[in-house]
Design an enzyme around this catalytic site. Structure first.
Site, PDB file in Angstrom:
ATOM      1  N   ILE A  31       0.870  -1.404   0.180  1.00 21.04           N
ATOM      2  CA  ILE A  31       0.037   0.019   0.240  1.00 21.04           C
ATOM      3  C   ILE A  31       0.911   0.897   0.051  1.00 21.04           C
ATOM      4  O   ILE A  31       0.332   2.161  -0.615  1.00 21.04           O
ATOM      5  CB  ILE A  31      -0.727   0.005   0.903  1.00 21.04           C
ATOM      6  N   VAL A  96       4.196  -5.853  10.662  1.00 19.27           N
ATOM      7  CA  VAL A  96       2.616  -5.866  10.353  1.00 19.27           C
ATOM      8  C   VAL A  96       3.787  -8.314  11.346  1.00 19.27           C
ATOM      9  O   VAL A  96       4.191  -8.395   9.880  1.00 19.27           O
ATOM     10  CB  VAL A  96       2.088  -6.571   8.840  1.00 19.27           C
ATOM     11  N   HIS A 100       5.917 -11.917   5.711  1.00 16.94           N
ATOM     12  CA  HIS A 100       5.985 -12.014   4.999  1.00 16.94           C
ATOM     13  C   HIS A 100       7.574 -11.582   3.876  1.00 16.94           C
ATOM     14  O   HIS A 100       8.143 -11.354   4.800  1.00 16.94           O
ATOM     15  CB  HIS A 100       5.136 -10.311   4.747  1.00 16.94           C
ATOM     16  N   HIS A 102       9.062  -8.722   1.306  1.00  9.76           N
ATOM     17  CA  HIS A 102       8.953  -8.016  -0.167  1.00  9.76           C
ATOM     18  C   HIS A 102      10.067  -7.951  -0.884  1.00  9.76           C
ATOM     19  O   HIS A 102      10.830  -8.633  -1.176  1.00  9.76           O
ATOM     20  CB  HIS A 102       9.853  -6.490   0.386  1.00  9.76           C
TER      21      HIS A 102
HETATM   22  P1  AMP Z   1       6.482  -4.224   7.417  1.00 15.25           P
HETATM   23  O1  AMP Z   1       7.758  -3.195   7.656  1.00 15.25           O
HETATM   24  O2  AMP Z   1       8.537  -5.390   6.703  1.00 15.25           O
HETATM   25  O3  AMP Z   1       6.293  -5.661   8.577  1.00 15.25           O
HETATM   26  O4  AMP Z   1       5.896  -4.536   6.070  1.00 15.25           O
HETATM   27  C1  AMP Z   1       4.456  -4.067   6.761  1.00 15.25           C
HETATM   28  C2  AMP Z   1       4.554  -3.823   4.391  1.00 15.25           C
HETATM   29  O5  AMP Z   1       2.900  -3.852   4.734  1.00 15.25           O
HETATM   30  C3  AMP Z   1       4.884  -2.130   4.549  1.00 15.25           C
HETATM   31  O6  AMP Z   1       5.243  -2.257   3.536  1.00 15.25           O
HETATM   32  C4  AMP Z   1       3.232  -1.845   4.633  1.00 15.25           C
HETATM   33  O7  AMP Z   1       3.027  -0.466   3.094  1.00 15.25           O
HETATM   34  C5  AMP Z   1       2.269  -3.140   3.923  1.00 15.25           C
HETATM   35  N1  AMP Z   1       1.237  -2.799   4.416  1.00 15.25           N
HETATM   36  C6  AMP Z   1       0.117  -2.789   5.189  1.00 15.25           C
HETATM   37  N2  AMP Z   1      -1.342  -2.652   5.305  1.00 15.25           N
HETATM   38  C7  AMP Z   1      -1.085  -2.648   4.300  1.00 15.25           C
HETATM   39  C8  AMP Z   1      -2.094  -3.028   2.837  1.00 15.25           C
HETATM   40  N3  AMP Z   1      -3.513  -2.872   4.197  1.00 15.25           N
HETATM   41  N4  AMP Z   1      -1.720  -3.506   1.815  1.00 15.25           N
HETATM   42  C9  AMP Z   1      -1.304  -2.990   1.442  1.00 15.25           C
HETATM   43  N5  AMP Z   1       0.632  -3.170   1.881  1.00 15.25           N
HETATM   44  C10 AMP Z   1       0.078  -3.416   3.166  1.00 15.25           C
END
Ligand code: AMP
Length: 114
Positions: A31, A96, A100, A102
């Site tokens: 996002i 989050v 995951h 990236h």
């Molecule tokens: P991290 O910091 O590695 O935990 O990455 C979490 C990622 O999730 C960040 O790059 C956010 O921009 C992304 N993110 C958070 N909420 C959403 C969402 N609803 N849809 C898509 N990406 C998201």
């Protein structure tokens, strides 16, 4: 593990721009993209951090990388190159807490991950 926003995306409770899905994982556009292409590859099994990945989940971890590489090949940027990143906990800037990967691509990337 408590639920996360990625769990809600997997269950279609909130929208996301999903680019790939199979029985084991889902991939959708970040996002807040940090590159022209910025996707997140997320296992459907709840795993909070890389620290929580178990030896018995090695195949699942491999599938995340294979899915990212397959996407890069399908989209035609595999040869130009790309970056895969997993952030873990506070110093890794994980926000989050559902494991995951990236995938960043689409331009020469800076040295760090920002
Ligand atoms: P991290 O910091 O590695 O935990 O990455 C979490 C990622 O999730 C960040 O790059 C956010 O921009 C992304 N993110 C958070 N909420 C959403 C969402 N609803 N849809 C898509 N990406 C998201």
């Amino acid at each position: 593990m408590s639920d996360t926003i990625f769990g809600k995306i997997i269950r279609r409770e909130i929208p996301a721009d999903i680019v790939y899905e199979d029985d084991d994982l889902i991939a959708f556009k970040d996002i807040n993209p940090q590159a022209p292409v910025h996707l997140l590859f997320v296992p459907k099994t709840p795993i909070a951090t890389l620290n929580d990945l178990q030896p018995g989940q090695a195949e699942l971890a491999g599938k995340l990388f294979l899915a990212a590489a397959a996407y890069a090949k399908r989209q035609g940027f595999a040869e130009d190159g790309y970056r895969c990143v997993v952030n873990c906990n506070g110093h890794g800037c994980q926000t989050v807490f559902q494991l995951h990967l990236h995938l960043l691509a689409g331009a020469p990337l800076r040295g760090g991950f920002a």
